[in-house]
Design an enzyme around this catalytic site. Structure first.
Site, PDB file in Angstrom:
ATOM      1  N   LYS A   1      56.898  52.023  77.896  1.00  0.00           N
ATOM      2  CA  LYS A   1      56.289  50.872  77.867  1.00  0.00           C
ATOM      3  C   LYS A   1      56.937  49.636  77.784  1.00  0.00           C
ATOM      4  O   LYS A   1      56.527  48.568  78.391  1.00  0.00           O
ATOM      5  CB  LYS A   1      55.227  50.897  76.664  1.00  0.00           C
ATOM      6  CG  LYS A   1      54.287  51.902  76.746  1.00  0.00           C
ATOM      7  CD  LYS A   1      53.422  52.199  75.276  1.00  0.00           C
ATOM      8  CE  LYS A   1      52.712  53.307  75.428  1.00  0.00           C
ATOM      9  NZ  LYS A   1      51.629  53.353  74.175  1.00  0.00           N
TER      10      LYS A   1
ATOM     11  N   SER B   1      46.333  54.249  72.414  1.00  0.00           N
ATOM     12  CA  SER B   1      47.092  53.102  72.398  1.00  0.00           C
ATOM     13  C   SER B   1      46.588  51.830  73.078  1.00  0.00           C
ATOM     14  O   SER B   1      47.212  50.835  73.028  1.00  0.00           O
ATOM     15  CB  SER B   1      48.664  53.272  72.876  1.00  0.00           C
ATOM     16  OG  SER B   1      48.282  53.504  74.348  1.00  0.00           O
TER      17      SER B   1
END
Length: 819
Positions: free
Chosen positions: A736, A693
């Protein structure tokens, strides 16, 4: 011959101490040599004249004897043969030559070296008549010894009956009888032949006496055994007579009692066809074993096995069930009372109850609660059982590596018992409990089988209606059990097993969720545990926020509960000292718990070139991750630091390749990969980092460093990149975005494919953050990098063409760049 009649000649000879062994002159003996010193002495003797002195050590348990640990008198022997064995060991065949007395040991390294003198016979010679009398006495004793004790070989008898010398005969008998090595040493040390044979006679008489006592003991033992067998035979006759008389306490009563218990279970009376057939099979098997029990002797081992098996089968809850409470409002109330948040899990349970109310016979509901430690997976299973009115039973699978732990052992094995599934049902007492299979991801396997494979039948609704435990061996219906499993990771669960479960993910708690859990549940629990109440101890809300922000960093709330417990102990100490009430404020935390352990995450103080804020997922929740890029004059080297894993290294290389392909559009020199060195670093280099990511973050940082334009400090991003600049979806978006919110980020760039995941994000976070969805890197660069706002002067100035991107809709960016 007397010692005085012959001069004594001393010799220097290698010495080998013997453990539990005495060697006599004129005797051939073979034994193994294993000690290093003994092996060295053996080799030294072979290199000279093959003569070695053998002397017994006083304590056979001593592995490294000293000088004083060795008997003074031994036997000088001739080495006949040596067979070398693996390592420094050997098997040796020796022949005793003469008795020898050790006068001095002059060396003990690398082996014992002794000064020895021969030992000659002492005492006056005896008459031939007396010697013959001694020999006959010894022969009679040896014959008696052989009759009641160990049988001696025929060649030993022949040697004894042909003996003429009483001294040699004494040595021969002592070496061939089973005597203690101390007694044999006494015979060796006796230099007077007359006294030596008298000593042998005494030893023989003593051994004969001991053997007679042993024979008497054995005789009594056999008589006792015969008595028990006779009593057993009589008891069996009484059983037969009682059966013929049809008395109430006849031996059939135990079997009849088992038959009555089996009939009382009412097996095979209801259910579907498969269940009826399975229960009939179980009833027939139990009746068969009850009949076998009657035919077996009462005290036999097999009867005990059958009795244990029948008791285990009858203890199972064949037709015992609890009735589900199908009240959706009550269930929701219980779940909300015990747990804050976890809406997805609660909704799934409410759905299950709704379906159960419409279709009571529905089965196959197997749920896997997946998430990091401490988020409430185990405790919510207990709340579910309470909400639907089922018995709760927990089976811990962590570290289980034997298939028999799941299926049980065969009942013929010693110590056999049912597996954990059957044992848990017996504990629950009903056939439809809520069974929690805890830590299913920590199953292991070895040569004893694979417990994960054994669970395939347990968790398959098409098979578990007739589950067969190895100990029980009869089918038992598991289809009514509500199975809930827990796991911290799905990677270690075999695919066939994972396919049988419906996975519900429990993500990390947000800051607000942790606060509410602490205030509603943890605080009251710890107050009660420490003998306090809300009047004695007052903890401000800011204290709980302070614990969450500065003293814990985890996905769940276990450490948070521990810290609250620490505050309770501090308060308890003050209350016992005399205070009536204690109030803890935020400014008291450092005094009570020490300096802050974690600093709050914050964004950069200013916009910088080559520095981008990324978002990462960890086992304790989301974190912001700064990626720094420096570009220097060089030869095109790419340096990657920060303990990066293979996936992140590949992301960096993909980012470089993408930038090279778009160098013209970005206004970057086409030969930067030859003339510039690029260093990509992720701070906190000691912490390993990996994951798919970070691609867009690295590409943005490299583009900023090469173009010289800064990146907006209030923008964070996550996503993976392809060589063509396409942005791929990621996981852990909830965690996140929570990290971005904590750090003060204003805008978060996420992949286009993760747009649907925004619904799962906390409402507070969703309202405070501005989200940009991107399906290619053009959107990311436009949103993150601060390009100077100038109009294009001509078509050849490609660097300034890029500046127009700020005024073009994102859907048209790729088209403009291609033109």
């Amino acid at each position: 011959m007397n010692t005085k009649d012959k001069a004594i000649e001393t010799v220097t000879i290698p010495l080998m101490p013997l453990r539990g062994l005495t060697v006599f002159p004129n005797m051939i003996v073979n034994f193994d040599v294993g000690r290093k010193k003994s092996f060295e002495a053996l080799m030294a003797a072979m290199s000279v004249n093959q003569m070695i002195l053998l002397a017994a050590q006083r304590d056979a348990r001593e592995d490294d004897p000293e000088k004083d640990d060795i008997y003074e008198i031994g036997t000088a022997a001739k080495i006949k043969q040596i067979v070398h064995l693996p390592g420094e060991s050997a098997r040796v065949l020796i022949e005793g030559v003469y008795r020898a007395r050790i006068t001095d040991i002059i060396s003990d390294e690398p082996f014992f070296t002794a000064v020895a003198e021969p030992c000659f016979q002492e005492g006056r010679p005896i008459s031939a008549t007396r010697a013959q009398a001694y020999i006959r006495k010894v022969q009679d004793l040896v014959s008696e010894y052989s009759d009641i004790g160990p049988k001696l070989p025929q060649d030993v008898f022949t040697e004894i009956y042909n003996a003429k010398d009483i001294g040699a005969l004494s040595d021969y008998i002592a070496s061939n009888l089973i005597l203690n090595f101390e007694d044999k040493q006494a015979v060796l040390e006796e230099l007077n032949p007359s006294k030596r044979i008298q000593l042998v006679i005494r030893l023989l008489q003593n051994e004969i006496k001991i053997l007679n006592i042993e024979r008497d003991i054995n005789k009594k033992v056999h008589e006792e055994i015969d008595k028990n067998q006779r009593e057993y035979y009589i008891r069996e006759q009484i059983k037969v007579l009682s059966q013929e008389l049809d008395e109430g306490d006849n031996p059939r009563s135990e079997a009849e009692e088992y038959h009555q218990k089996i009939d009382a279970l009412q097996l095979g009376k209801s259910g579907n066809k498969e269940k009826i057939e399975a229960e009939k099979e179980a009833a027939e098997k139990m009746h068969e074993q009850a009949d076998r029990l009657f035919k077996m002797p009462i005290g036999s081992h097999e009867a005990t096995v059958v009795r244990t098996w029948l008791d285990a089968c009858l203890a199972l809850p064949w037709n015992k069930q609890t009735k589900d409470k199908i009240d959706l409002d009550y269930a929701r109330k219980v779940l909300d009372r015990d747990h804050y948040g976890l809406d997805k899990v609660k909704d799934r349970i409410i759905e299950y109850l709704a379906v159960k109310k419409l279709s009571p016979n529905v089965s196959g509901q197997i749920i896997c609660l997946y998430g990091p430690p401490g988020v409430g997976k185990t405790s919510i299973a207990r709340s579910i059982a309470k909400a639907i009115g089922r018995k709760y039973v927990r089976v811990s699978l962590g570290g289980v590596r034997d298939e028999a732990d799941i299926r049980g052992h065969r009942k013929t094995y010693i110590g056999a018992m049912p597996g954990r599934i059957i044992e848990a049902l017996t504990r629950a007492g009903v056939s439809n409990p809520l069974m929690l299979l805890d830590e299913i991801d920590k199953l292991d396997g070895d040569f004893r089988g694979d417990p994960a494979a054994a669970l395939l039948e347990v968790l398959d609704s098409e098979q578990n209606y007739a589950f067969r435990d190895h100990f029980i061996e009869i089918p038992f219906d598991l289809s009514h059990v509500m199975f809930i499993t827990t796991a911290n990771t799905l990677d270690t669960i075999p695919e066939p097993l994972l396919d049988r479960m419906e996975v519900i993910s429990l993500s990390s708690y947000t800051r607000e969720e942790k606060f509410n859990i602490a205030k509603r549940h943890l605080l009251s629990k710890q107050l009660k545990k420490h003998g306090l109440n809300k009047r004695k101890l007052i903890i401000d809300d800011d204290v709980l926020y302070g614990l969450i922000d500065f003293y814990t960093r985890e996905a769940g709330v276990r450490n948070l509960e521990r810290e609250i417990g620490t505050l309770c102990r501090k308060a308890a100490k003050e209350i016992v000292s005399g205070k009536k009430q204690v109030r803890i404020r935020e400014e008291d935390l450092e005094k009570l718990l020490g300096p802050k352990r974690y600093k709050p995450e914050t964004i950069l103080k200013r916009d910088e070139v080559g520095v981008v804020t990324g978002l990462a997922w960890t086992s304790v929740g989301g974190e912001t991750m700064t990626i720094e890029v420096n570009v220097m004059d060089g030869s095109g080297k790419l340096e990657l630091t920060g303990s990066l894993g293979d996936v992140m290294k590949e992301s960096a290389k993909a980012a470089i390749s993408y930038i090279r392909c778009r160098a013209d559009e970005l206004g970057i020199s086409n030969d930067f990969y030859q003339s510039k060195d690029i260093h990509i670093h992720v701070p906190e280099g000691a912490i390993p980092k990996d994951g798919p990511s970070a691609g867009v973050t690295m590409a943005t940082a490299v583009a900023s460093a090469l173009t010289g334009y800064p990146v907006r400090r209030d923008v964070a991003m996550t996503g993976e990149i392809t060589l063509r600049g396409r942005v791929l979806p990621i996981g852990g978006l909830k965690e996140k975005t929570m990290a971005a919110y904590r750090a003060g980020v204003k805008t978060v760039i996420i992949p286009e494919d993760n747009k649907a995941d925004l619904e799962e994000i906390d409402k507070t976070v969703r309202e405070k953050l501005h989200f940009i969805t991107a399906d290619n890197m053009d959107t990311v660069l436009k949103s993150a990098i601060i390009f100077p706002k100038k109009k294009a002067c001509n078509n050849n100035d490609k660097k300034e063409d890029l500046n127009l991107l700020t005024n073009i809709p994102s859907d048209n960016i790729a088209t403009v760049i291609r033109q």
